[in-house]
Write an enzyme that holds these catalytic residues in place. Structure first.
Site, PDB file in Angstrom:
ATOM      1  N   HIS A   7       0.828  -1.207   0.000  1.00 28.34           N
ATOM      2  CA  HIS A   7       0.000   0.000   0.000  1.00 28.34           C
ATOM      3  C   HIS A   7       0.861   1.254   0.000  1.00 28.34           C
ATOM      4  CE1 HIS A   7       0.482  -0.869   4.399  1.00 28.34           C
ATOM      5  NE2 HIS A   7       0.603   0.442   4.510  1.00 28.34           N
ATOM      6  N   HIS A  79       3.976   7.037   3.760  1.00 30.89           N
ATOM      7  CA  HIS A  79       4.917   5.924   3.591  1.00 30.89           C
ATOM      8  C   HIS A  79       4.471   4.982   2.479  1.00 30.89           C
ATOM      9  CE1 HIS A  79       2.103   4.119   6.647  1.00 30.89           C
ATOM     10  NE2 HIS A  79       2.295   3.010   5.946  1.00 30.89           N
ATOM     11  N   GLU A 130       7.750   1.024   5.011  1.00 34.72           N
ATOM     12  CA  GLU A 130       7.233  -0.025   5.893  1.00 34.72           C
ATOM     13  C   GLU A 130       7.453  -1.350   5.170  1.00 34.72           C
ATOM     14  OE1 GLU A 130       2.940   0.157   6.333  1.00 34.72           O
ATOM     15  OE2 GLU A 130       2.980  -1.052   8.150  1.00 34.72           O
TER      16      GLU A 130
HETATM   17 CO    CO Z   1       1.215   1.229   6.310  1.00 33.08          CO
END
Ligand code: CO
Length: 134
Positions: A7, A79, A130
């Site tokens: 994502h 992120h 991440e």
């Molecule tokens: Co995230």
């Protein structure tokens, strides 16, 4: 080592307005808001055919995205999340290569119920990364 883009997370000043824009203007499949008190955020997931967009809004006093919103009043990309097969192996390789892991270095359970770690943005060209074990 990294696999799919899981994502892209975007911090938004108004979750309802952002949901409406993704649903109505962009014609995307948008989830209901989900409060994640452990993470200090409310999230809405926008599900695309090849990845997801995570709309984030601060929840509570010490939200990790509260300061971001103070600095970026209109919101912004927060992120990117890449999938890995084995988060411990990924962490150990990153550390061996000199990358910095944020926090204790131990994976936490992320917004999708899977172990995640965050990598220092200065080590990745100004982008908070991440990694999530999928
Ligand atoms: Co995230």
């Amino acid at each position: 080592m990294i696999g799919k883009l899981n994502h892209v997370a975007i911090v938004v000043p108004d979750l309802q307005a952002a949901s409406d824009k993704y649903r109505d203007t962009l014609g995307a499949n948008v989830s209901e808001p989900q409060d994640l008190p452990d993470h200090g955020v409310t999230t809405v997931f926008v599900v695309l055919p090849n990845t997801k967009i995570e709309l984030l809004h601060p929840l509570g006093e010490n939200s990790p995205v509260g300061k971001f919103l103070e600095k970026n009043a209109d919101g912004g990309i927060h992120h990117l999340c890449y999938e890995v097969d084995d988060i411990i192996a990924a962490r150990d390789k990153l550390l061996a290569d000199g990358a910095r892991i944020l926090g204790s270095g131990e994976p936490k359970i992320g917004a999708h119920g899977k172990p995640v770690l965050f990598l220092h943005p200065k080590d990745f060209f100004g982008t908070l990364v991440e990694i999530e074990q999928c």
